[in-house]
Design an enzyme around this catalytic site. Structure first.
Site, short mmCIF file in Angstrom:
data_model
loop_
_atom_site.label_atom_id
_atom_site.label_comp_id
_atom_site.label_asym_id
_atom_site.label_seq_id
_atom_site.Cartn_x
_atom_site.Cartn_y
_atom_site.Cartn_z
N ASP A 180 10.00 6.32 -1.09
CA ASP A 180 8.69 6.89 -0.80
C ASP A 180 8.65 7.53 0.58
O ASP A 180 8.15 8.65 0.74
CB ASP A 180 7.64 5.78 -0.90
CG ASP A 180 6.22 6.33 -0.89
OD1 ASP A 180 5.87 7.07 -1.82
OD2 ASP A 180 5.47 6.02 0.04
N LEU A 181 9.17 6.84 1.61
CA LEU A 181 9.14 7.40 2.96
C LEU A 181 9.95 8.67 3.06
O LEU A 181 9.52 9.64 3.69
CB LEU A 181 9.65 6.36 3.97
CG LEU A 181 9.69 6.80 5.42
CD1 LEU A 181 8.29 7.13 5.93
CD2 LEU A 181 10.33 5.72 6.31
N ARG A 217 10.65 10.82 0.69
CA ARG A 217 10.02 11.93 -0.05
C ARG A 217 8.72 12.39 0.59
O ARG A 217 8.40 13.58 0.59
CB ARG A 217 9.79 11.52 -1.50
CG ARG A 217 11.08 11.33 -2.29
CD ARG A 217 10.83 11.00 -3.76
NE ARG A 217 10.08 9.77 -3.92
CZ ARG A 217 8.81 9.70 -4.28
NH1 ARG A 217 8.13 10.82 -4.52
NH2 ARG A 217 8.21 8.54 -4.41
N ARG A 222 20.58 4.04 -4.58
CA ARG A 222 21.19 3.45 -5.78
C ARG A 222 21.09 4.37 -6.99
O ARG A 222 21.88 4.27 -7.92
CB ARG A 222 20.52 2.12 -6.11
CG ARG A 222 20.78 1.01 -5.10
CD ARG A 222 20.13 -0.29 -5.53
NE ARG A 222 20.70 -0.78 -6.78
CZ ARG A 222 21.74 -1.62 -6.85
NH1 ARG A 222 22.33 -2.05 -5.74
NH2 ARG A 222 22.20 -2.03 -8.03
N HIS A 240 6.30 5.38 14.35
CA HIS A 240 5.82 6.75 14.23
C HIS A 240 4.60 7.02 15.09
O HIS A 240 4.31 8.17 15.43
CB HIS A 240 5.54 7.10 12.77
CG HIS A 240 4.32 6.45 12.19
ND1 HIS A 240 4.34 5.19 11.63
CD2 HIS A 240 3.04 6.87 12.09
CE1 HIS A 240 3.14 4.88 11.21
NE2 HIS A 240 2.31 5.88 11.48
N LYS A 258 3.13 10.74 17.86
CA LYS A 258 1.91 11.53 17.77
C LYS A 258 1.67 12.32 19.05
O LYS A 258 1.93 11.85 20.15
CB LYS A 258 0.71 10.61 17.48
CG LYS A 258 0.75 9.98 16.08
CD LYS A 258 -0.47 9.12 15.85
CE LYS A 258 -0.45 8.51 14.45
NZ LYS A 258 -0.58 9.54 13.39
N GLU A 299 -8.66 2.03 9.41
CA GLU A 299 -8.22 2.72 8.20
C GLU A 299 -9.28 2.57 7.12
O GLU A 299 -9.92 1.52 7.01
CB GLU A 299 -6.91 2.14 7.69
CG GLU A 299 -5.75 2.24 8.68
CD GLU A 299 -4.49 1.57 8.14
OE1 GLU A 299 -3.59 2.30 7.70
OE2 GLU A 299 -4.42 0.33 8.15
N ASP A 324 1.68 -6.31 10.87
CA ASP A 324 1.84 -4.95 10.40
C ASP A 324 1.39 -3.91 11.42
O ASP A 324 1.95 -2.81 11.47
CB ASP A 324 1.04 -4.75 9.10
CG ASP A 324 1.32 -3.41 8.44
OD1 ASP A 324 2.49 -3.12 8.17
OD2 ASP A 324 0.35 -2.66 8.19
N HIS A 329 2.30 -1.12 16.57
CA HIS A 329 1.51 0.07 16.89
C HIS A 329 0.55 -0.16 18.07
O HIS A 329 0.59 0.55 19.07
CB HIS A 329 0.69 0.53 15.68
CG HIS A 329 1.52 0.97 14.52
ND1 HIS A 329 2.78 1.49 14.65
CD2 HIS A 329 1.26 0.97 13.20
CE1 HIS A 329 3.26 1.80 13.47
NE2 HIS A 329 2.35 1.49 12.57
#
Length: 489
Positions: free
Chosen positions: A21-22, A24, A51, A179, A183, A217, A236, A241
């Site tokens: 996912d990351l 793509r 894989r 990430h 920014k 969020e 998390d 962050h």
């Protein structure tokens, strides 16, 4: 758009988890934008490793579809996608076995390019991949590895992971990516602090009343329920962050803008953080959206754990025990399913020592707001006289530097955080990446907080869907005569 990018040296980038996912959603679309900006040299190669039993053509078609779906505005990129896809290769690989490693080693053999290996996989695979990179001769002096969070789930596991990676790579070859540090506004924070004489003399406890850091969020846990319920907002978001934002807002000026000079100062901030008392912490879990529970369920339903005590919201008060910040509270807040998506650092300055105005003029303070998302920019609130007759009535007005409005959009190159950070890896610039001792220090501060609420069998407070979190969070500020900035777009 005017590009000021400078091409990097030739490189090979291997993305473990290259079908994930990351990769793509972020990594490959970001690399495509760097290619379109002219930053990718002709010799550069991108090799997906996963894989899935794909061939080169199948992988290229997958990434074509990913860029169409996740690449954003592709205006001006016509005719560029096929040349970019020509840079892509693929190898089916078993991270814990031997399959595919000889093929990858053969691809990397005999090149003089920079070698970067992006571990876009579960942390449990970091050690296996690092070991095999060395076994197959790819962990040489030119190699750099990029590892995603979570980097451990506590101090013990972070130390073990650091030790494992250090077996195969030197510290200056390891890039622990966050990430948030890529920014634009986060980097502008350093420019504002250390590039303007206006702020630095006031950047201390003598003039600052308190500082708020909010990352709100609107989304829930989504498809990350199994992972999130084992981590929660503290692991998390706060440990990485928010901790990084706290370090940048509070650190001393480094001697120079270089990787170790910056990270040395961030480490000092973490080590100076005071323990957080239990009455200075509020934890919460979001409830279902009224009248729409099926589409937007509450936290426990979303994670399929009706007895979960994991927090989807946390706010806290802490202090930094050093000369600059002694006695100045720092308030941290983050949560899901909140009123708006907003990341903001707010510096609230103290009142003037003596007001010459009448009481009905009101109480006014200068507030510096640094918005990370959305609408990146910086606002400084100043006090002026309200226009018109009727005496001296004071109001606050913003001096606003919203980047999209203050700068010519045609002269701004929009760069995603992942784009910037990956190019920094290729350049060998670790300034915006976490060092091993920095990660361990953050966990050393975080672990006792988590252990404390686990020992108390603490149950998170429920909060309404689309709110600003539990009411106890408002009380955390109110009892000290302060208030959270309203969360808004």
């Amino acid at each position: 758009m005017v590009s000021r990018t400078i091409p990097v040296d030739p490189f090979d980038l291997v993305i473990f988890g290259g079908t994930g996912d990351l990769a793509r959603r972020k990594i490959l679309p970001g690399l495509f934008r760097r290619f379109c900006a002219g930053q990718m040299p002709p010799q550069a190669r991108i090799i997906g490793a996963a894989r899935s039993e794909l061939d080169k053509g199948g992988y290229r078609e997958m990434i074509r579809e990913a860029i169409a779906e996740f690449g954003g505005d592709l205006t001006g990129t016509e005719g560029r996608l096929d040349p970019f896809l020509d840079r892509l290769d693929y190898v089916a690989i078993d991270a814990r076995g031997e399959g595919g490693w000889s093929e990858l080693a053969e691809m990397m053999k005999g090149t003089e390019r920079i070698e970067a290996y992006y571990f876009s996989v579960a942390p449990a695979l970091f050690g296996d991949i690092a070991e095999r990179l060395q076994k197959w001769g790819m962990a040489d002096d030119r190699a750099r590895i990029v590892v995603e969070k979570p980097f451990g789930r506590d101090l013990e596991t972070a130390r073990a992971l650091n030790k494992t990676l250090a077996t195969y790579f030197n510290e200056d070859q390891i890039y622990r990516i966050d990430h948030y540090l890529g920014k634009e506004t986060v980097q502008n924070l350093m420019a504002v602090r250390f590039g303007n004489m206006l702020f630095e003399p006031l950047w201390n406890s003598q003039y600052v009343d308190h500082i708020q850091i909010t990352v709100a969020e609107t989304v829930g846990v989504g498809g990350r329920g199994e992972y999130y319920d084992k981590s929660g907002a503290m692991r998390d978001m706060v440990q990485n962050h928010l901790m990084q934002l706290l370090c940048l807002i509070a650190m001393e000026p480094p001697a120079r803008f270089s990787p170790d000079a910056v990270r040395d100062e961030k480490l000092k901030v973490i080590r100076a953080l005071e323990p957080v008392a239990s009455h200075h912490i509020v934890r919460g879990q979001y409830q279902a959206e009224p009248m729409n529970e099926a589409e937007n369920p509450g936290y426990r339903t979303a994670v399929e754990n009706p007895r979960s005590r994991t927090e989807s919201f946390i706010s806290m008060r802490t202090e930094i025990s050093n000369w600059r910040w002694a006695g100045t509270p720092f308030y941290l807040r983050t949560g899901k399913r909140m009123a708006a998506r907003s990341s903001e650092i707010t510096v609230v300055f103290k009142d003037t020592p003596h007001s010459i105005f009448e009481e009905d003029a009101g109480r006014h303070r200068n507030v510096l707001s640094i918005r990370l998302q959305p609408n990146e920019g910086i606002t400084l609130g100043v006090t002026i006289k309200e226009p018109g007759p009727g005496g001296m009535r004071l109001i606050d007005v913003p001096l606003d530097m919203t980047f999209a409005e203050a700068l010519d959009p045609e002269d701004i190159e929009q760069v995603d955080a992942y784009e910037r950070l990956i190019m920094d890896v290729i350049r060998g610039n670790q300034t915006l990446f976490m060092r091993g001792d920095e990660v361990e220090a953050a966990w050393a501060w975080t672990d006792p907080i988590i252990e404390g609420w686990e020992a108390r069998n603490d149950v998170p407070k429920p909060y309404d869907y689309g709110s600003n979190g539990p009411t106890d969070s408002e009380e955390l500020m109110r009892r000290e005569g302060r208030a959270w900035r309203e969360v808004s777009e």
